[in-house]
Write an enzyme that holds these catalytic residues in place. Structure first.
Site, PDB file in Angstrom:
ATOM      1  N   TRP A  77       0.778  -1.177   0.135  1.00  0.00           N
ATOM      2  CA  TRP A  77       0.052  -0.126  -0.072  1.00  0.00           C
ATOM      3  C   TRP A  77       0.762   1.250   0.063  1.00  0.00           C
ATOM      4  O   TRP A  77       1.690   1.442  -0.780  1.00  0.00           O
ATOM      5  CB  TRP A  77      -1.152   0.021   1.101  1.00  0.00           C
ATOM      6  CG  TRP A  77      -2.062  -1.115   0.996  1.00  0.00           C
ATOM      7  CD1 TRP A  77      -1.820  -2.276   1.526  1.00  0.00           C
ATOM      8  CD2 TRP A  77      -3.166  -1.291   0.042  1.00  0.00           C
ATOM      9  NE1 TRP A  77      -3.196  -3.076   1.336  1.00  0.00           N
ATOM     10  CE2 TRP A  77      -3.924  -2.479   0.279  1.00  0.00           C
ATOM     11  CE3 TRP A  77      -3.542  -0.343  -0.893  1.00  0.00           C
ATOM     12  CZ2 TRP A  77      -4.980  -2.952  -0.437  1.00  0.00           C
ATOM     13  CZ3 TRP A  77      -4.701  -0.638  -1.405  1.00  0.00           C
ATOM     14  CH2 TRP A  77      -5.393  -1.667  -1.283  1.00  0.00           C
ATOM     15  N   SER A  78       0.737   2.424   0.762  1.00  0.00           N
ATOM     16  CA  SER A  78       1.273   3.281   0.745  1.00  0.00           C
ATOM     17  C   SER A  78       2.705   3.512   1.014  1.00  0.00           C
ATOM     18  O   SER A  78       3.366   4.668   1.075  1.00  0.00           O
ATOM     19  CB  SER A  78       0.452   4.308   1.606  1.00  0.00           C
ATOM     20  OG  SER A  78      -0.670   4.742   0.976  1.00  0.00           O
ATOM     21  N   THR A  79       3.192   2.514   1.688  1.00  0.00           N
ATOM     22  CA  THR A  79       4.714   2.312   2.273  1.00  0.00           C
ATOM     23  C   THR A  79       5.506   2.775   0.581  1.00  0.00           C
ATOM     24  O   THR A  79       6.349   3.148   0.518  1.00  0.00           O
ATOM     25  CB  THR A  79       5.123   1.024   2.783  1.00  0.00           C
ATOM     26  OG1 THR A  79       4.418   1.110   3.799  1.00  0.00           O
ATOM     27  CG2 THR A  79       6.504   0.937   2.926  1.00  0.00           C
ATOM     28  N   LYS A  81       4.862   4.963  -1.507  1.00  0.00           N
ATOM     29  CA  LYS A  81       4.906   6.397  -1.699  1.00  0.00           C
ATOM     30  C   LYS A  81       6.700   6.792  -1.298  1.00  0.00           C
ATOM     31  O   LYS A  81       6.906   7.842  -2.103  1.00  0.00           O
ATOM     32  CB  LYS A  81       3.967   7.130  -0.762  1.00  0.00           C
ATOM     33  CG  LYS A  81       2.614   7.030  -1.309  1.00  0.00           C
ATOM     34  CD  LYS A  81       1.680   7.833  -0.414  1.00  0.00           C
ATOM     35  CE  LYS A  81       0.408   8.240  -1.032  1.00  0.00           C
ATOM     36  NZ  LYS A  81      -0.424   6.924  -0.629  1.00  0.00           N
ATOM     37  N   TYR A 167      -4.194  14.216   2.973  1.00  0.00           N
ATOM     38  CA  TYR A 167      -3.621  13.056   2.645  1.00  0.00           C
ATOM     39  C   TYR A 167      -4.082  12.504   1.187  1.00  0.00           C
ATOM     40  O   TYR A 167      -5.268  12.237   1.121  1.00  0.00           O
ATOM     41  CB  TYR A 167      -3.888  11.775   3.391  1.00  0.00           C
ATOM     42  CG  TYR A 167      -3.082  10.733   3.132  1.00  0.00           C
ATOM     43  CD1 TYR A 167      -1.612  10.702   2.723  1.00  0.00           C
ATOM     44  CD2 TYR A 167      -3.550   9.537   3.126  1.00  0.00           C
ATOM     45  CE1 TYR A 167      -0.927   9.649   2.771  1.00  0.00           C
ATOM     46  CE2 TYR A 167      -2.862   8.315   2.927  1.00  0.00           C
ATOM     47  CZ  TYR A 167      -1.559   8.293   2.697  1.00  0.00           C
ATOM     48  OH  TYR A 167      -0.756   7.280   2.377  1.00  0.00           O
TER      49      TYR A 167
END
Length: 394
Positions: A77-79, A81, A167
């Site tokens: 997921w957003s890791t 980014k 976010y």
């Protein structure tokens, strides 16, 4: 490093290596299986470039038919980014991207709807007012790069850009990613592989090649409140937050699918090992270096954690006891101690629990990945236990 020493607990078989100084991390990892409903997971800790913890264990699927192996990868997921931000900082370091220049300098169509002067740094810091699209977006449209980026280019911001963070859960990757594409001619996944993960031999991709699917862990939905309770909570959110979190709605079912893995979603569909996550965030922790290779200049690595203003985030605010502060693509540890006691440590969490952490002062990087998702977007108790144990061992 000590020799591999499998550690058995009632909940799972833990494999890998752990320096005796960091036994507390192994204990916390075991406790996640025993006490915090872990299914399958891995954690890697590096200090000044040396791997001191590299553990994995549990199951790669909900049916518990596949063991989590050393090379099991999972959607983080957003890791993701942090990896996308690293690409942008690499371009800025080379003089190919000015973070203070208008986005429209590189992406002319973006200058519509009052966004003519909106700078690149607002994209990286979730301050662009483009947290989610206004009109409903189907999954098929979302997976189409040209469709999603064109709609973002034409969109009017939800709030005045630069005044606060909100976010950009999914849109971040398309926004920063399209700037990367306009500068390099490559989508972020290809650029990341060519410039970073390939040369550094890091097992991390944006999306997942079909040939790698057999070693991917199955994500499992979090145990959450009833649908009526969720709907009531959702209705209380600001429209910009609703757009960020549910347009389109995605979860474990979508992330386990072939279309999600085949798509380019640089905010959310990175797949990798904990070892690779620790290596990517380790570039920031080691002030631009990985082994003997210089990936970023020290100045560029330091710029990545420049705070862009503390506030109650429009999308994430209700989930934290304190205001939060985004740097340029990652979040500062701050008063929440999200990335340990150093308030200037920084990193990124992924929906459901995963995490990448960088602390240049301690020379520490950490990667944690798992497949049973918790209900939180950030600061999952399993991750926090591992972070606290890592710092206690320093």
């Amino acid at each position: 490093m000590s020799e591999p020493d499998p550690v058995r607990s009632p909940a799972a078989t833990i494999e890998g290596q752990c320096d005796p100084r960091f036994a507390a991390v192994r204990d916390a990892f075991e406790a996640n299986f025993r006490d915090r409903d872990e299914l399958g997971a891995a954690v890697t800790v590096q200090v000044h470039g040396e791997t001191v913890v590299d553990l994995w264990g549990g199951w790669a699927d909900a049916a518990r038919t596949r063991r989590w192996e050393r090379d099991t990868v999972v959607n983080v997921w957003s890791t993701t980014k942090g990896a996308t931000a690293l690409c942008a900082h690499l371009l800025a370091d080379r003089g190919l991207l000015d973070l203070d220049a208008p986005v429209a300098t590189y992406w002319p169509e973006f200058g519509a709807a009052g966004k003519e002067t909106l700078p690149v740094r607002f994209l990286l810091s979730h301050r662009a007012g483009l947290s989610g699209l206004r009109e409903p977006l189907s999954l098929a449209e979302f997976y189409d790069w040209e469709t999603t980026t064109a709609r973002l280019a034409a969109m009017e911001p939800w709030w005045e850009p630069g005044t606060r963070s909100g976010y950009h859960a999914l849109t971040y990757g398309f926004l920063v990613g399209e700037v990367i594409r306009r500068v390099t001619g490559q989508l972020p996944g290809a650029f990341l592989h060519e410039e970073v993960t390939g040369p550094l031999d890091l097992d991390f991709t944006i999306g997942l090649p079909e040939k790698e699917a057999p070693r991917a862990a199955e994500l499992v939905h979090p145990r959450v409140a009833s649908s009526s309770e969720q709907a009531a909570l959702f209705a209380q959110l600001d429209p910009a937050a609703q757009a960020a979190l549910a347009n389109p709605p995605v979860g474990a079912t979508e992330a386990n699918s072939a279309p999600w893995r085949a798509a380019e979603v640089p905010a959310a569909n990175g797949h990798g090992t904990a070892r690779a996550v620790a290596g990517l965030y380790g570039v920031f922790a080691r002030r631009g270096r990985s082994g003997e290779r210089v990936v970023l200049s020290e100045r560029a690595a330091e710029r990545a954690r420049e705070g862009q203003g503390s506030c109650r985030d429009l999308v994430l605010g209700a989930g934290f006891a304190h205001d939060t502060e985004c740097a340029l693509g990652l979040w500062l540890s701050g008063p929440n101690a999200s990335y340990g006691p150093n308030p200037r440590a920084f990193g990124h969490d992924g929906f459901g629990g995963s995490c990448g952490l960088a602390d240049p002062e301690a020379g520490l990087s950490l990667g944690y990945v798992m497949n049973r998702m918790g209900p939180r977007i950030a600061d999952d108790p399993r991750k926090m236990a591992l972070v606290e144990a890592a710092y206690a061992a320093l």
